[in-house]
Design a protein around this motif. Structure first.
Motif, short mmCIF file in Angstrom:
data_model
loop_
_atom_site.label_atom_id
_atom_site.label_comp_id
_atom_site.label_asym_id
_atom_site.label_seq_id
_atom_site.Cartn_x
_atom_site.Cartn_y
_atom_site.Cartn_z
N LEU C 36 0.85 -1.19 0.00
CA LEU C 36 0.00 0.00 0.00
C LEU C 36 0.88 1.24 0.00
O LEU C 36 0.70 2.17 -0.80
CB LEU C 36 -0.92 0.01 1.22
CG LEU C 36 -1.78 1.27 1.34
CD1 LEU C 36 -2.79 1.33 0.21
CD2 LEU C 36 -2.50 1.34 2.69
N ALA C 38 3.87 1.43 -1.09
CA ALA C 38 4.55 1.53 -2.39
C ALA C 38 3.67 2.28 -3.38
O ALA C 38 4.11 3.22 -4.05
CB ALA C 38 4.86 0.13 -2.91
N THR C 39 2.38 1.92 -3.44
CA THR C 39 1.53 2.56 -4.44
C THR C 39 1.28 4.02 -4.05
O THR C 39 1.28 4.92 -4.89
CB THR C 39 0.22 1.76 -4.62
OG1 THR C 39 -0.45 2.26 -5.79
CG2 THR C 39 -0.69 1.86 -3.42
N MET C 42 4.11 6.04 -5.15
CA MET C 42 4.05 6.36 -6.57
C MET C 42 3.09 7.51 -6.83
O MET C 42 3.30 8.31 -7.74
CB MET C 42 3.61 5.14 -7.38
CG MET C 42 4.69 4.09 -7.56
SD MET C 42 6.20 4.82 -8.22
CE MET C 42 5.67 5.23 -9.88
#
Ligand code: HEA
Ligand code: HEA
Ligand code: CUA
Ligand SMILES: [Cu+2]
Lengths: 328, 652, 207
Positions: C36, C38-39, C42
Motif C-alpha cells: 500500500l 509503495a503505491t 508512486m
C-alpha cells in the motif's frame, strides 16, 4: 448522387476536388516520400518476420499430425534451445536495422532548416485559420504553396488540441494550446491534396479538413497578389443586392470581408471565399447548391458547428450566394 | 527426525473442513462470501458482460461506418459509443477478466485454501462491479463520457465538455483504481507468502510470474492515472489550472501522466494472458515448457521496460528529437522479451512428440498468429517517422485490436475452454468449440486487417463518418461484415457455455492431463480447495506423480485411504486455516486464520459508491456524510472478532 | 502404513527454523501495508513528476515554482513530524517488550505531534497570499501538501483505532500486528513529508 438528408441541393462528393487519394503511399513531396520508402521497408520486414514465425509454428504441428499415442519421453530441451537463442538474437538484429532506418527517415522528414516560406495555421473547432505573415494574407481552410519550395508551417490552437495532416505531403504535427509546433511540407509537383485534422477535437472532428494547393511559382505569386488585395467591388445589380443583403445580415458578426464593414473574427475570413475550392472546412465543394444548403442549415450538415442558421428574407439567400461567389 | 505428526481420519477431516469452510446457499451467503472461487467466477461473468456491452457498442460503430456519409448515428452518439467502447473494453473487460482467472486459479495453483486477504478480495469485486454500474448510469442521465478512452485535455475540461460526461469518466475510473490496486496487492502477498511447501520461487508456475508482474506493475502504474484524474476533476470542479496553459499549466501534462500509466497498462492486460499460454501450450504439447526461466525473466522485463516507452503515444506532439528517438528505441527493444516468450512457445511445440489440437490449443495457435501481427505493427509505429503518418489513423486501431483481441480475448477464450470444466464440472463441446474458433478467427481478421490498409490510405480514427471515393469505402464495408462474423463467433461461445451447463460431459478432476496443482482438486473444487496442504517436488507436480506429496485430495487416482499420518502443519483444521510460508523457499511458517464471511466489503463498497455519487452531483453535505460512513465501515471491518484473537499461531 | 507417512525433507529443518527464530515473521498484513505504501509513494512521485515537468517546461510555472517559499514554519513542521516517528518507534519497541503502558503513552504523544503538524499546516495555508486557483503552481502546491495532510489525518485515525484497542488490552508482546502495520504507515507518511519538503521548499533554493 450522394445527398445530405432533406438537403436536395447539397452534393456531398468532395473527392473530385483533389488530385489523389490522401494516401500515405501516394507521396508527392520529399518528406512523405522518405516515409513511404521507410513504410514499405517496414511492411516487408514485418511480413518476413510473420512468415518465419508462422512457419516455425505450423511446421512441427504438420509434421507430427499423425503422431497419436503418448510415445516415449518428450524430446530433450537441448534439441530446440537453438530456437530460443535465434529468437533472441535475430529480432535484436532486425530491430537494430529498423532503428537505423528510422533515424535516417527521421532527418529526411523533419528538416531543421529555417529558410523558405512561413505559414501560420491556427486550429479552431472546427476549421483552420491560415496566415501568411510575410505576404500579409489571411484566409481559411485552404493553403497554397509553391512547388519545390520547403514550407514552414507554424501551428497553434485557439481552443483544443488538433493535428495537422496532409498525408501526401508529410506526417502529423499536433496543434496544442499554449504551444507552438512546426511542421514542414514540400511538394514536388503541382496539384491539390486533402489534409485533415487527425486529433479528436469534438463533434465535428470528422469534418475538419483542409485543402493544399501546390502551384508553380508564377501561379503562386498571382494567387498571393490576389489574396493580399480585396476583390473588385461589385458592379452588376444582382451582386450589389447580395452585398447589401450580406452586410445587413448577422453574417457580419462572425465573418470578415476586407473592404467592407463586415469585420467579425469568430468565423473564417470570407474576403476571397469565391476563389476557394471547398466550403465548410473541406466538407463540401464550393458550388452554388452547397453554399445555399450550408448557409441555410449549417447545423444539419455539421451538427454542433458554431455557425448558426441566420434568418434571411425571401431571395436574400440567392443574392448572398451570388455575392459570395463574386468574392474571387 | 520429523515435525509434529498427527494421525488423521481423512473422512472426519473432510467433514470438519466442510463445516468450517462451507458458505450457506442463502442471500446472506451470496452477499457475504469471501471464497476466492466464487469471487473469481463473479469477476469472469461480470467482465464478460462488459465485453458483450462493449461489443454491442462496437457493433453500432461498425454499422455507422459500413457506408460513407451515413446518418445512422448522430455525432454525439458516435463519440459516446467509441468512448464507452474503449473505456469499457480496456478498464472493465480486459483487466478484470484476467483478475477473474487469477482470482480463481492463484490459490489453487499454489496449493493454498484462499487469497491472503479474502475480504479485501470480495471488496475488490464489489468496487469493480459498482464502478462499472456507476459509469453506465451515465446512460440514464444522457451525459455519457465522450472524450475517448484517454480523454485528452483541454477538450475534456469544463470549458469544452460542460456537463457531467467527463465527471462520470473521471470519478468512475478513480473508483475502479481502488478495486484494481486492492486486487493487485492481494495477489502479490498471496503469491509471495502463501505458496505450499516445495514451491520455491524457481518452481512457481509461469502464470504466477505473470500475475505477480502484472500486479506489481499495477501498484506502480495506477497512481499516475489517479493523479491525472484528480487534476482533471479539480480543474473541472474548482477551477484549478493544472492543464491550463494560460496560468502555467500544460495540456501535455495530462498526456504524460496518462501514458505513464497507459503503456504499462497495456502490458497489464496481456501478461496474465501470456502466462495462460505458458500453462496451456505445454499441456497440449505433453511436455514442460522450453526455457521456463527465460519466459519468467521475459515476463518480468516486459513489465519493467513497459514503464520506459510511454511517450511513443506522443510522437506527433513535437517533443525534442532526443527524447523522441529514445522512446522509439525503447519501444522497439521492448519487443525482444515478447519475442523470447513467443519463441519459447515455438520451441515447446517443436520439442513435443505430439500436439493435442483441442479447442484451447487452437485458440492458443490463433493467439500466437495475432500476437505477431499486432506486435510487428506496434514495432512499425515505434518507428517515429512512420508513426507521424499512421498515428491517430485506423492503422493504430488495427494495431490495438490485434494486440488486445489477439493477446487478451483469444487467450481468455482458450482459458475458458481450458479451466471452465474445473470451475463448473462440465466440459465445453469440442465441435462447437472448433466452430467458435474458426468463425472468430476469420471474423477478427476480416474486421481488423483491412484497418491497416484504410489507415495507410489516410482515414483518421474517431470520425463518425467519412466522405466517399477516398479509397476507404469497400474496406470499411469489409470491416463491418467482419464485425458481424465476430459477433457470431462470440455468440457461439456463449451458446457453448450455456449448453454445457445441462448437456456438457461431466469433467474429471484433470481432463487435459495438465501438470499444476489446480488439477489435483475435484471439478469443481471443494470450498477448502485441498484436504491437506500439498507439497510439490517440482514445476510440474502432477507429472512427477509424487501423489504422496499432494495428499488425499478429493479425487486423485490413489486408492482412497481413511487414516494417514501427516505433519501437523499440513492438516490445518482448527477453524478456517491455511499455510503461510517463507518468501523464496516457501517453507511453512505460520498457520493463517482466514476471516469468516462478512458483509463489510459490500457495505464499504456501497459507502464508496455513495461518496463518488455525492462528488458527481457536487453535494458537499452528502459528500461529508458519505466520507464519514466510509471511515465507519473501515472501522467496522477492521474491528477484530473475539475468535480471531490472538491473530496467528506459530507452527510446530 | 499408507504412502502418506511420507517425510518432507524440510520437516526437520522447519521445526528448527520455527524454534530458533528470534524475530517473529512479518504478517501478511504487514506485507499488504508495505505494498500500500509503495503505491501511495508512486502517487506522490506522480505529483512531484508533474511539478518538475511543469517547472522544466512552462516558463510561467517555473517563475513561481522557483520562487522562494518561507522556510521556518515548514522546518518546524518537519521536526515535529520526524519526532512523531521517533515516539512511534518508541511505542512499538515498548509493546514488543510487552510494555503496553509505554505503547499507550507512545501512541498518545505521536497523535499529539501529528495534530500539531496539521495545525501548523493550517497556519501555513492561512499565511499564503494566493489561493489554489491563482495559478497552476498554487494548484499543485496545495494539492500535494493537502494530499499529504489528508494522509497524516488518515494516519491519526489509524492511530486512534489502535489506541482504542490498546486500552482494551488487545495487544501483548506476541500479538500486536495491527500496531506494527499502523506505525509502518505512519513512518511512511513522515518519510513522504521529508521528500515534499526537499522538493517544494528546498529545491527552489538549490536549482
Ligand atoms: C494489448 C496491449 C498492447 C500491446 C501488447 C502492445 C504492444 C506494443 N505496442 Fe501498442 N498499443 C496498444 C496496446 C498494446 N500495444 C494500444 C491500446 C494502443 C493505442 C492507444 C490509443 O491510441 O488508443 C497502442 C499504441 C501503440 C503505439 C502508439 C501509436 C500511436 O498512437 O501513434 C505504439 C508506438 O510505438 C505502440 C507500440 C507497441 C510496441 C512496440 C509493442 C510491443 O510490445 C510488441 C512486441 C511484440 C512483438 C514484436 C511480436 C512478437 C515478437 C517476435 C515475433 C520477434 C520478432 C519481431 C521483430 C523482429 C519485430 N503501440
Ligand atoms: C479488449 C479491447 C477491445 C476489444 C475486444 C474490441 C473489440 C472490437 N472493437 Fe474496439 N476498441 C478498443 C478496444 C477493443 N475493441 C479501444 C481501446 C478502442 C479505442 C477507443 C478510442 O479511440 O478511445 C477501440 C476502438 C474501436 C474502433 C474505432 C472507433 C473510432 O476510432 O472511431 C472500432 C471501429 O471499428 C472498433 C471496433 C471493434 C470491433 C468491431 C470489435 C469486435 O471484436 C467486437 C466483437 C463483439 C463482441 C466481443 C461482443 C458480441 C456482442 C454481442 C453478442 C451482442 C449481444 C450483447 C448485448 C446486446 C449486450 N473498436
Ligand atoms: Cu480538429 Cu480533430
Ligand atoms: Cu504504448
Amino acid at each position: 448522387m450522394m445527398t445530405a438528408p432533406h438537403l436536395p441541393g447539397v452534393a456531398l462528393q468532395i473527392r473530385q476536388v483533389y488530385d489523389r487519394n490522401p494516401s500515405v503511399f501516394q507521396p508527392v513531396g520529399p518528406h512523405s516520400k522518405a516515409i513511404a520508402t521507410l513504410g514499405w521497408t517496414l511492411i516487408v520486414a514485418a511480413t518476413v518476420v510473420f512468415i518465419v514465425v508462422m512457419t516455425l509454428l505450423l511446421l512441427p504441428i504438420w509434421k507430427r499430425r499423425h503422431a497419436s499415442v503418448e510415445d516415449g519421453p518428450p524430446a530433450p530441451v537441448s534439441e530446440t534451445a537453438w530456437l530460443l537463442y535465434a529468437g533472441t538474437l535475430a529480432p535484436a538484429a532486425i530491430l537494430a536495422g529498423v532503428f537505423v532506418l528510422t533515424l535516417g527517415a527521421y532527418h529526411a522528414a523533419r528538416p531543421s532548416g529555417t529558410g523558405g516560406l512561413t505559414i501560420e495555421v491556427v486550429g479552431h473547432q472546427w476549421w483552420w485559420e491560415v496566415r501568411y505573415p510575410d505576404e500579409h494574407i489571411l484566409t481559411a481552410n485552404e493553403i497554397h504553396i509553391p512547388v519545390g519550395r520547403e514550407v514552414r508551417v507554424v501551428l497553434t490552437s485557439a481552443d483544443v488540441i488538433h493535428s495537422f495532416w496532409v498525408p501526401n505531403l508529410a506526417g502529423k504535427t499536433d496543434l496544442i494550446p499554449g504551444t507552438t509546433n512546426i511542421a514542414w511540407i514540400e511538394a514536388d509537383t503541382s496539384g491539390t491534396w486533402r489534409g485533415t485534422c487527425a486529433e479528436y477535437c469534438g463533434m465535428q472532428h470528422a469534418h475538419m479538413a483542409l485543402t493544399v494547393v501546390a502551384e508553380l511559382p508564377g501561379d503562386f505569386n498571382r494567387w498571393t497578389e490576389a489574396q493580399r488585395g480585396v476583390s473588385a467591388a461589385p458592379t452588376d445589380s444582382a451582386t450589389l443586392d447580395g452585398e447589401a443583403a450580406f452586410l445587413s445580415s448577422q453574417c457580419v458578426y462572425c465573418h470578415t470581408v476586407r473592404g467592407t464593414q463586415a469585420s467579425g473574427r469568430i468565423g473564417p475570413d470570407l474576403t476571397h471565399i469565391g476563389s476557394r475550392l471547398t466550403i465548410a472546412s473541406g466538407m463540401l465543394a464550393n458550388t452554388r447548391g452547397n453554399l445555399g444548403g450550408w448557409i441555410e442549415n449549417p447545423d444539419q450538415l455539421k451538427p454542433g458547428t458554431k455557425m448558426p442558421a441566420v434568418p434571411l428574407g425571401a431571395g436574400q439567400l440567392e443574392a448572398i450566394i451570388t455575392y459570395l461567389e463574386s468574392l474571387k | 527426525m520429523a515435525a509434529a505428526v498427527e494421525l488423521v481420519e481423512i473422512d472426519s477431516l473432510t467433514d470438519r473442513l466442510e463445516q468450517t469452510w462451507n458458505t450457506p446457499k442463502t442471500l446472506y451467503g451470496a452477499l457475504s462470501t469471501v471464497d476466492h472461487k466464487t469471487i473469481g467466477k463473479r469477476y469472469l461473468a461480470t467482465a464478460f458482460v462488459f465485453l458483450l456491452l462493449g461489443g454491442a457498442q462496437a457493433g453500432a460503430i461498425r454499422a455507422q461506418l459500413a457506408r460513407p456519409n451515413s446518418h445512422l448515428l448522430s455525432p454525439e452518439a458516435y463519440d459516446q459509443l467509441f468512448s464507452m467502447h474503449g473505456t469499457t473494453m480496456i478498464f472493465w473487460y480486459a483487466s478484470p477478466i484476467l483478475s477473474g482467472f487469477s482470482n480463481y486459479l492463484v490459490p489453487l495453483m499454489i496449493g493454498a485454501r484462499d487469497m491472503a486477504f479474502p475480504r479485501l478480495n470480495a471488496f475488490s469485486y464489489w468496487t469493480f462491479l459498482l464502478s462499472g454500474l456507476f459509469i453506465y448510469t451515465s446512460a440514464l442521465t444522457g451525459a455519457i463520457p465522450h472524450g475517448g478512452w484517454f480523454a485528452y485535455v483541454p477538450y475534456t475540461n469544463a470549458q469544452y465538455s460542460p456537463g457531467a460526461n467527463m465527471d462520470f469518466y473521471a470519478l468512475a475510473l478513480l473508483f475502479l483504481t481502488i478495486s484494481t490496486t486492492a486486487g493487485a496487492i492481494n495477489f502479490i502477498v498471496t503469491i509471495l507468502k502463501m505458496r505450499c511447501p516445495g514451491m520455491s520461487v524457481s518452481r512457481m508456475p509461469l502464470f504466477m510470474w505473470s500475475t505477480l508482474t502484472t500486479s506489481v506493475a499495477i501498484v506502480f502504474a495506477m497512481p499516475a492515472l489517479t493523479a491525472a484524474l484528480v487534476f482533471l476533476e479539480f480543474d473541472r470542479r474548482f477551477g484549478t489550472h493544472f492543464y491550463d496553459p494560460v496560468r502555467g499549466g500544460a495540456p501535455l501534462l495530462w498526456q504524460h501522466l496518462f501514458w505513464v500509466f497507459g503503456h504499462p497498462w497495456v502490458y497489464i492486460v496481456v501478461l496474465p494472458a501470456t502466462g495462460m499460454a505458458s500453462m496451456i501450450i505445454p499441456t497440449f504439447c505433453r511436455r514442460p515448457i522450453v526455457g521456463h526461466v527465460y519466459v519468467a525473466l521475459a515476463t518480468v522485463s516486459t513489465g519493467i521496460f513497459g514503464f520506459g516507452v510511454w511517450a511513443h503515444h506522443m510522437f506527433a506532439t513535437g517533443m525534442p528529437a532526443l527524447s523522441t528517438t529514445f522512446f522509439s528505441a525503447a519501444s522497439m527493444s521492448v519487443s525482444i522479451p515478447s519475442g523470447i516468450q513467443i519463441f519459447a512457445w515455438l520451441a515447446t511445440i517443436w520439442a513435443a512428440r505430439r500436439h493435442v489440437l483441442a479447442t484451447p490449443m487452437l485458440f492458443m495457435l490463433g493467439f500466437i498468429c495475432l500476437f505477431v501481427i499486432g506486435g510487428v505493427s506496434g514495432v512499425m509505429t515505434a518507428s517515429v517517422p512512420f508513426d507521424w503518418q499512421v498515428t491517430d489513423t485506423y492503422f493504430i486501431v488495427a494495431h490495438l485490436h490485434y494486440v488486445l483481441v489477439g493477446i487478451n480475448l483469444f487467450p481468455v477464450l482458450a482459458g475458458f475452454y481450458f479451466w471452465l470444466p474445473k470451475m463448473t464440472g462440465r466440459m465445453l463441446d469440442e465441435r462447437l468449440g472448433r466452430w467458435n474458433f474458426w468463425v472468430l478467427f476469420v471474423g477478427v481478421n476480416l474486421t481488423f486487417f483491412p484497418m491497416h490498409a484504410v489507415g495507410l490510405r489516410g482515414m483518421p480514427r474517431r470520425v463518425y463518418t467519412y466522405p466517399s471515393g477516398m479509397g476507404w469505402d469497400w474496406l470499411n464495408m469489409a470491416e463491418s461484415i467482419g464485425a458481424a462474423v465476430t459477433v457470431i463467433g462470440i455468440l457461439l461461445f456463449v451458446i457453448n457455455v450455456l449448453r454445457s451447463r445441462k448437456f456438457g460431459a461431466v469433467a474429471p478432476s484433470n481432463p487435459w492431463g495438465a501438470a499444476t496443482l489446480e488439477w489435483a482438486t475435484s471439478s469443481p473444487p471443494a470450498e477448502y480447495n485441498f484436504v491437506v496442504i500439498p507439497i510439490v517436488g517440482g514445476r510440474e507436480p502432477l507429472w512427477e506423480r509424487h501423489d504422496a506429496l499432494l495428499g488425499p485430495t478429493a479425487d486423485t487416482d490413489l486408492a482412497p485411504v481413511n487414516s494417514v499420518q501427516l505433519a501437523t502443519w499440513r492438516v490445518l483444521d482448527d477453524g478456517k486455516e491455511t499455510l503461510e510460508s517463507t518468501l523464496l523457499d516457501a517453507d511453512p511458517q505460520a498457520a493463517l486464520h482466514m476471516p469468516q464471511n462478512s458483509l463489510w466489503p459490500l457495505v464499504l463498497a456501497l459507502c464508496l459508491t455513495g461518496l463518488v455519487s455525492a462528488c458527481l452531483v457536487g453535494a458537499p453535505s452528502w459528500t461529508v456524510i458519505a466520507a464519514l460512513s466510509t471511515c465507519a465501515a473501515v472501522g467496522g471491518w477492521l474491528w477484530p472478532k473475539a475468535s480471531t484473537l490472538p491473530p496467528s499461531r506459530i507452527v510446530a | 502404513m499408507s504412502t502418506f507417512a511420507f517425510e518432507h525433507p524440510r520437516d526437520g529443518v522447519l521445526r528448527e527454523g520455527a524454534r530458533g527464530r528470534t524475530s517473529r515473521p512479518k504478517t501478511t498484513g504487514w506485507w499488504g501495508m508495505v505494498w500500500l505504501c509503495a503505491t501511495e509513494a508512486m502517487l506522490f512521485a506522480s505529483f512531484l513528476g508533474a511539478y518538475f515537468f511543469l517547472r522544466g517546461n512552462i516558463d510561467a510555472f517555473a517563475a513561481e515554482g522557483g520562487r522562494y517559499v518561507p522556510l521556518t514554519l515548514p522546518a518546524i513542521m518537519t521536526v515535529v513530524l520526524l519526532s512523531s516517528s521517533a515516539t512511534a518507534w518508541w511505542a512499538e519497541r515498548g509493546i514488543e517488550r510487552g510494555d503496553s503502558v509505554r505503547l499507550r503513552i507512545g501512541l498518545g504523544v505521536t497523535m499529539l505531534l501529528g495534530l500539531a503538524f496539521l495545525s501548523l499546516q493550517a497556519v501555513e495555508y492561512s499565511h499564503r497570499d494566493s489561493s489554489w486557483t491563482t495559478s497552476a503552481y498554487d494548484s499543485l502546491f496545495i494539492t500535494i501538501t493537502g494530499f499529504h495532510g489528508a494522509h497524516v489525518a488518515a494516519g491519526l485515525l489509524m492511530n486512534a483505532y489502535v489506541q482504542l484497542r490498546a486500552w482494551l488490552g488487545h495487544f501483548d508482546d506476541e500479538h500486536h500486528a495491527a500496531v506494527s502495520n499502523v506505525l509502518l504507515y505512519w513512518h511512511f507518511v513522515d518519510g513522504v513529508w521529508v521528500l515534499l519538503f526537499a522538493v517544494l521548499y528546498l529545491s527552489p533554493r538549490l536549482f
